[in-house]
Design a protein around this motif. Structure first.
Motif, PDB file in Angstrom:
ATOM      1  N   ARG A   1       9.439   1.332  83.686  1.00  0.00           N
ATOM      2  CA  ARG A   1       8.373   0.652  82.947  1.00  0.00           C
ATOM      3  C   ARG A   1       7.178   0.485  83.857  1.00  0.00           C
ATOM      4  NH1 ARG A   1       4.948  -0.831  79.839  1.00  0.00           N
ATOM      5  NH2 ARG A   1       5.082  -2.425  78.252  1.00  0.00           N
TER       6      ARG A   1
ATOM      7  N   VAL B   1       6.089   4.066  79.562  1.00  0.00           N
ATOM      8  CA  VAL B   1       7.479   4.253  79.981  1.00  0.00           C
ATOM      9  C   VAL B   1       7.668   5.684  80.466  1.00  0.00           C
ATOM     10  CG1 VAL B   1       9.895   4.269  79.224  1.00  0.00           C
ATOM     11  CG2 VAL B   1       8.340   2.524  78.345  1.00  0.00           C
TER      12      VAL B   1
ATOM     13  N   ARG C   1      10.843  -1.067  74.921  1.00  0.00           N
ATOM     14  CA  ARG C   1       9.967  -1.362  76.047  1.00  0.00           C
ATOM     15  C   ARG C   1       8.575  -0.781  75.888  1.00  0.00           C
ATOM     16  NH1 ARG C   1      15.130  -1.338  77.646  1.00  0.00           N
ATOM     17  NH2 ARG C   1      15.788  -2.741  79.322  1.00  0.00           N
ATOM     18  N   SER C   2       8.246  -0.405  74.667  1.00  0.00           N
ATOM     19  CA  SER C   2       6.918   0.147  74.394  1.00  0.00           C
ATOM     20  C   SER C   2       6.521  -0.175  72.962  1.00  0.00           C
ATOM     21  CB  SER C   2       6.919   1.663  74.619  1.00  0.00           C
ATOM     22  OG  SER C   2       7.838   2.297  73.755  1.00  0.00           O
TER      23      SER C   2
END
Length: 507
Positions: free
Chosen positions: A504, A465, A394-395
């Motif tokens: 997030r 995050v 997620r990054s």
């Protein structure tokens, strides 16, 4: 011609003598055995990527330093600098994806400690005692929770310098003893406790030999001050070094906390260490008890002088070091092992006891702790791997991450940069493991920590995050308004893994 033949045969004779000395020499036989034993006892250290949060903190710290961070400024911790620098150096040579180089060096540190202890015991009680001291130390070195003994952390790398300081003092090499105390202190502050037995031996030597003590004291003081001054004034920022290493841990080491929990941890780890070393601690305790009951010195075997006062002073100083801060973590107890081993070896050496039962018990205990390390539960490690994978997915490598918790290894496992210099929530809330919820909150943070934290986020941007790893701890977001407001305003939940929540950045 005979003279010429004699000249020609001398190199061959010399080589033959060297080979014979290597084959039959005390150290050439003992050191390989100790090296094999050190490796075998610590093989479990290679079975998982991270054993403790301290390893994760050091690994993350090393990456920050390699990226241009400044120690005690943009990279902070309440520890001296030698081990972070060692991690950084290993990462620069071997890469930062694995801790195997540090684990290997940890084995070397244990080996050096064992050899030094063998040298001390051999000088006091003979060859057999020397070998026993080295072997017993290595078997005892895994006699705690595997998370405390298999990790490449501060206490492991502190021990060689600590034992070296004692050994130099025993041989009246006062300048070298002072330097060794300094190296020990620059690895972990409590390592400086070995200065007490060093000074004890200095004044005892001056008294017994009727020689001036001032010159020796100056040598110890100079040897101690020179490395610390070099590090504090030249290699780091003096103000930052003074605060983070010396004066900035007052609240962390305060007496406030859950005394029942602290007392339980102290008794628990003491009992584990006692069980691991009972083979030689029982003879020691028996001799101490008999002497206490009779009030007379115990008879000794041969001409050995038993366990002199310097070893007891060393043990006392180590107990004080373990007690400092009132945390009683298991890895603190590693500092007790060298003096305990020497005291136990001395007790067995001067008594009528045989070595066989001592070594048999220690071998069985060592095997149990080794098997425990191999089979040690990995739920926390499994959860950390899941969280780190989620963070990485997620990054991007350019993004920053905030871990709100006490598991800084998540930064290293996810290969993401921290959004702040404060790698655990402890700096911003004064929380520390095992001391309960007393004095935990924003108002108890490191001075100006929240102002620095806000400045970092405003300057570098919000982290992509956030991992809330607090669980039900007293610093969970609902108890820290600044973090709760940050999450509510800017983030949304994208995953839950056990008691860890992954957030997030919105939009």
């Amino acid at each position: 011609m005979p003279a010429e033949t004699s000249t020609l045969t001398r190199p061959a004779e010399l080589a033959s003598r060297v080979r014979e000395r290597v084959r039959t020499g005390y150290w050439t036989q003992l050191v390989p055995v100790l090296a094999v034993l050190a490796t075998l006892t610590h093989i479990p250290s290679f079975l998982r990527p991270v054993w403790s949060p301290d390893e994760g903190y050091l690994a993350t710290q090393a990456r920050m330093l390699a990226d241009g961070g400044v120690l005690y400024d943009t990279v902070v911790d309440r520890k001296p600098p030698l081990l972070p620098w060692l991690y950084e150096a290993c990462f620069s040579v071997f890469g930062s994806l694995s801790l195997w180089p540090l684990r290997t060096l940890a084995i070397v540190a244990h080996l050096v400690t064992a050899v030094l202890l063998a040298s001390l015991a051999r000088g006091r009680w003979g060859n057999r005692a020397g070998a026993a001291a080295g072997v017993l130390y290595l078997m005892l070195s895994i006699g705690l929770s595997p998370e405390d003994t298999q990790a490449a952390t501060f206490e492991v790398f502190m021990l060689p310098a600590m034992v070296a300081a004692f050994r130099y003092a025993e041989r009246r090499r006062w300048l070298a003893a002072g330097i060794a105390v300094a190296v020990c202190s620059l690895t972990k502050q409590t390592g400086g406790a070995v200065l007490l037995p060093v000074l004890w031996m200095l004044f005892q030597d001056a008294r017994l030999r009727a020689v001036p003590w001032k010159s020796a004291l100056l040598k110890v003081g100079f040897g101690f001050a020179l490395p610390i001054t070099l590090v504090a004034v030249i290699l780091t920022k003096p103000k930052g070094f003074l605060f983070w290493v010396v004066t900035g841990s007052g609240d962390y080491a305060s007496l406030n906390g859950d005394w029942l929990q602290m007392f339980g941890r102290a008794l628990g780890n003491s009992a584990i260490l006692l069980a691991a070393g009972l083979g030689f601690l029982f003879p020691l305790g028996h001799r101490v008890w008999i002497r206490y009951r009779t009030g007379r010195p115990l008879p000794t075997r041969g001409e050995s002088h038993g366990a002199p006062s310097d070893l007891w002073v060393w043990l006392f100083s180590s107990v004080v070091a373990v007690t400092t801060g009132f945390h009683f973590f298991g890895h603190y107890y590693l500092q007790l092992m060298p003096p305990l081993v020497l005291l136990g070896v001395g007790a067995v050496s001067v008594s009528a006891l045989r070595w066989k039962p001592v070594l048999v018990y220690s071998s069985v205990a060592c095997t149990v702790f080794w098997a425990l390390a191999v089979a040690w539960p990995g739920e926390q490690m499994s959860q950390n791997n899941q969280v780190a994978t989620a963070v990485a997915e997620r990054s991007t490598p350019k993004d920053t991450v905030l871990v709100w918790g006490m598991h800084p290894e998540l930064y290293w496992l996810s290969d993401r940069k921290p959004a702040t210099r404060y790698l655990t929530a402890g700096f911003l809330t004064n929380f520390s493991g095992g001391k309960g919820s007393a004095d935990v909150g924003e108002q108890y943070s490191v001075p100006d920590a929240w102002q620095t934290f806000d400045k970092e986020l405003s300057t570098n941007g919000l982290p992509a995050v956030v991992v809330d790893d607090s669980g039900s701890a007293p610093y969970q977001p609902s108890q820290v308004p600044a973090i709760e407001n940050l999450l509510d305003t800017h983030y949304q939940v994208v995953g839950a893994y056990g008691d860890a929540m992954v957030y997030r950045l919105k939009n």
